[in-house]
Design a protein around this motif. Sequence first.
Motif, PDB file in Angstrom:
ATOM      1  N   MET A   1      24.028  63.032  41.483  1.00 51.94           N
ATOM      2  CA  MET A   1      24.140  61.770  39.763  1.00 51.94           C
ATOM      3  C   MET A   1      25.263  61.313  40.254  1.00 51.94           C
ATOM      4  N   ASN A   2      25.331  59.506  40.193  1.00 50.36           N
ATOM      5  CA  ASN A   2      26.146  58.561  40.192  1.00 50.36           C
ATOM      6  C   ASN A   2      26.847  58.661  38.650  1.00 50.36           C
ATOM      7  N   HIS A   3      28.099  58.636  39.251  1.00 52.26           N
ATOM      8  CA  HIS A   3      29.584  58.649  38.040  1.00 52.26           C
ATOM      9  C   HIS A   3      29.465  57.068  37.893  1.00 52.26           C
ATOM     10  N   VAL A   4      29.057  56.983  37.210  1.00 49.13           N
ATOM     11  CA  VAL A   4      29.179  55.116  36.691  1.00 49.13           C
ATOM     12  C   VAL A   4      30.469  54.484  36.004  1.00 49.13           C
ATOM     13  N   ASN A   5      31.236  54.317  36.277  1.00 46.08           N
ATOM     14  CA  ASN A   5      32.011  53.637  35.323  1.00 46.08           C
ATOM     15  C   ASN A   5      31.432  52.780  34.184  1.00 46.08           C
ATOM     16  N   ASP A   6      32.099  52.628  32.806  1.00 45.84           N
ATOM     17  CA  ASP A   6      32.606  51.892  31.584  1.00 45.84           C
ATOM     18  C   ASP A   6      33.087  50.488  32.271  1.00 45.84           C
ATOM     19  N   SER A   7      33.900  50.342  32.525  1.00 42.04           N
ATOM     20  CA  SER A   7      34.594  49.400  33.242  1.00 42.04           C
ATOM     21  C   SER A   7      33.407  48.388  34.192  1.00 42.04           C
ATOM     22  N   LYS A   8      34.258  47.348  33.761  1.00 42.87           N
ATOM     23  CA  LYS A   8      33.671  46.701  35.040  1.00 42.87           C
ATOM     24  C   LYS A   8      33.807  46.549  36.497  1.00 42.87           C
ATOM     25  N   ILE A   9      32.638  46.595  37.635  1.00 43.02           N
ATOM     26  CA  ILE A   9      32.849  46.932  38.467  1.00 43.02           C
ATOM     27  C   ILE A   9      33.390  45.106  39.653  1.00 43.02           C
ATOM     28  N   ALA A  10      34.271  45.035  40.228  1.00 46.71           N
ATOM     29  CA  ALA A  10      34.565  43.970  41.018  1.00 46.71           C
ATOM     30  C   ALA A  10      34.683  44.001  42.951  1.00 46.71           C
ATOM     31  N   LEU A  11      34.240  43.516  43.391  1.00 51.00           N
ATOM     32  CA  LEU A  11      34.011  43.739  44.935  1.00 51.00           C
ATOM     33  C   LEU A  11      34.746  42.417  44.958  1.00 51.00           C
ATOM     34  N   VAL A  12      36.013  42.946  46.148  1.00 53.13           N
ATOM     35  CA  VAL A  12      36.960  41.451  46.851  1.00 53.13           C
ATOM     36  C   VAL A  12      36.780  42.030  48.323  1.00 53.13           C
ATOM     37  N   THR A  13      36.247  40.893  49.165  1.00 54.38           N
ATOM     38  CA  THR A  13      36.025  40.908  50.016  1.00 54.38           C
ATOM     39  C   THR A  13      37.297  40.012  50.775  1.00 54.38           C
ATOM     40  N   GLY A  14      37.881  41.040  52.158  1.00 58.34           N
ATOM     41  CA  GLY A  14      39.159  40.415  52.894  1.00 58.34           C
ATOM     42  C   GLY A  14      39.840  40.541  51.051  1.00 58.34           C
ATOM     43  N   ALA A  15      40.575  41.706  50.920  1.00 56.93           N
ATOM     44  CA  ALA A  15      41.446  41.673  49.383  1.00 56.93           C
ATOM     45  C   ALA A  15      43.346  42.457  50.093  1.00 56.93           C
ATOM     46  N   ASN A  16      42.706  42.635  51.223  1.00 57.94           N
ATOM     47  CA  ASN A  16      44.334  43.735  51.794  1.00 57.94           C
ATOM     48  C   ASN A  16      45.393  43.153  52.111  1.00 57.94           C
ATOM     49  N   LYS A  17      44.844  41.894  51.790  1.00 61.01           N
ATOM     50  CA  LYS A  17      46.228  40.339  51.436  1.00 61.01           C
ATOM     51  C   LYS A  17      46.182  39.413  51.569  1.00 61.01           C
ATOM     52  N   GLY A  18      47.190  38.249  50.792  1.00 57.16           N
ATOM     53  CA  GLY A  18      46.766  37.155  50.403  1.00 57.16           C
ATOM     54  C   GLY A  18      46.717  36.530  48.968  1.00 57.16           C
ATOM     55  N   ILE A  19      45.723  35.700  48.693  1.00 53.11           N
ATOM     56  CA  ILE A  19      44.671  35.683  48.013  1.00 53.11           C
ATOM     57  C   ILE A  19      44.001  36.481  47.459  1.00 53.11           C
ATOM     58  N   GLY A  20      42.884  37.326  48.356  1.00 53.48           N
ATOM     59  CA  GLY A  20      42.669  38.227  47.880  1.00 53.48           C
ATOM     60  C   GLY A  20      42.903  39.804  47.502  1.00 53.48           C
ATOM     61  N   LEU A  21      44.278  39.882  47.789  1.00 48.70           N
ATOM     62  CA  LEU A  21      45.218  40.859  47.274  1.00 48.70           C
ATOM     63  C   LEU A  21      45.416  40.396  45.527  1.00 48.70           C
ATOM     64  N   ALA A  22      45.864  39.218  45.454  1.00 49.87           N
ATOM     65  CA  ALA A  22      46.470  38.533  44.234  1.00 49.87           C
ATOM     66  C   ALA A  22      45.279  38.626  43.392  1.00 49.87           C
ATOM     67  N   ILE A  23      43.613  38.350  43.866  1.00 49.08           N
ATOM     68  CA  ILE A  23      42.573  38.209  42.755  1.00 49.08           C
ATOM     69  C   ILE A  23      41.771  39.671  42.734  1.00 49.08           C
ATOM     70  N   ALA A  24      42.207  40.175  43.811  1.00 49.35           N
ATOM     71  CA  ALA A  24      41.843  41.986  43.702  1.00 49.35           C
ATOM     72  C   ALA A  24      43.054  42.528  41.686  1.00 49.35           C
ATOM     73  N   GLN A  25      43.887  42.040  42.499  1.00 45.98           N
ATOM     74  CA  GLN A  25      45.423  42.365  41.010  1.00 45.98           C
ATOM     75  C   GLN A  25      45.281  41.498  39.789  1.00 45.98           C
ATOM     76  N   GLY A  26      44.281  40.506  40.066  1.00 43.53           N
ATOM     77  CA  GLY A  26      44.117  39.859  38.513  1.00 43.53           C
ATOM     78  C   GLY A  26      43.082  40.432  37.564  1.00 43.53           C
ATOM     79  N   LEU A  27      42.105  41.144  38.561  1.00 39.27           N
ATOM     80  CA  LEU A  27      41.016  41.747  38.148  1.00 39.27           C
ATOM     81  C   LEU A  27      40.864  42.849  38.115  1.00 39.27           C
ATOM     82  N   GLY A  28      42.298  43.580  38.185  1.00 36.55           N
ATOM     83  CA  GLY A  28      42.755  44.650  37.659  1.00 36.55           C
ATOM     84  C   GLY A  28      42.902  45.048  36.971  1.00 36.55           C
TER      85      GLY A  28
END
Length: 241
Positions: A1-28
């Motif tokens: 059974m999936n453990h479905v998180n109550d918070s919203k889920i976002a996938l950011v591609t190329g999120a390991n550096k630069g703008i992608g990481l900053a987008i991930a940080q902002g959404l987090g």
Amino acid sequence: MNHVNDSKIALVTGANKGIGLAIAQGLGAAGFTVAVGARDDVKREKAVARLQEAGADAYGVALDVTSADSAAAAAAEIERRSGRLDVLVNNAGISGPTAGGVQDPTTLDLDVVRAVLDTNVFGVVRVTNAMLPLLGRARSPRIVNVSSNMGSLTLRTGPVMAAYAPSKTMLNSITVQYARRFADTDIIVNACCPGYVATDFTGFAGSRTPEQGAAIAIRLATLPDDGPRGGFFDDEGVVPW
């Protein structure tokens, strides 16, 4: 059974550096659980650790946007971990090499064009279509494609780069096609330009910070249900096609 998180889920591609990481940080910071999509295992886990240290709920997802199998595996991993996807930010992109005239239109290396399109355009289609079943489970799904005003036929900004610039023009066009296709659905799709940001992508020559560059993507990722669709935006507003 999936453990479905109550918070919203976002996938950011190329999120390991630069703008992608900053987008991930902002959404987090905005309370999203962030799936960090990246090819490089070491850089991906470093990015996840940075996000977690900042208090974000984050996990890594192996993702090579040039591979349909990788996109499918990433979707399966997100389904297993989160059960759905609320936001997809297609941020992964490459400029392609420029030395030796390979992006001068008069000496254009078509293999360079193919490689740039494979990541910047086909990669967005691969990942988006792999994630659509998960996005369909969200109440207010959002797709944000990170483009560039170098793709604007009106503005004609930046240096002559006959692989990179047209890849962003095509990405803008495909964004509109998705928006038209989803016009009668809850899925809102837009493109954004982060501006000239100081990252390794620009040789750290940009005038803007990654956080400044990420702001428009975060805004489009969190649009209300009556927000704009099929547009191209930067911090100032609408970017001309």
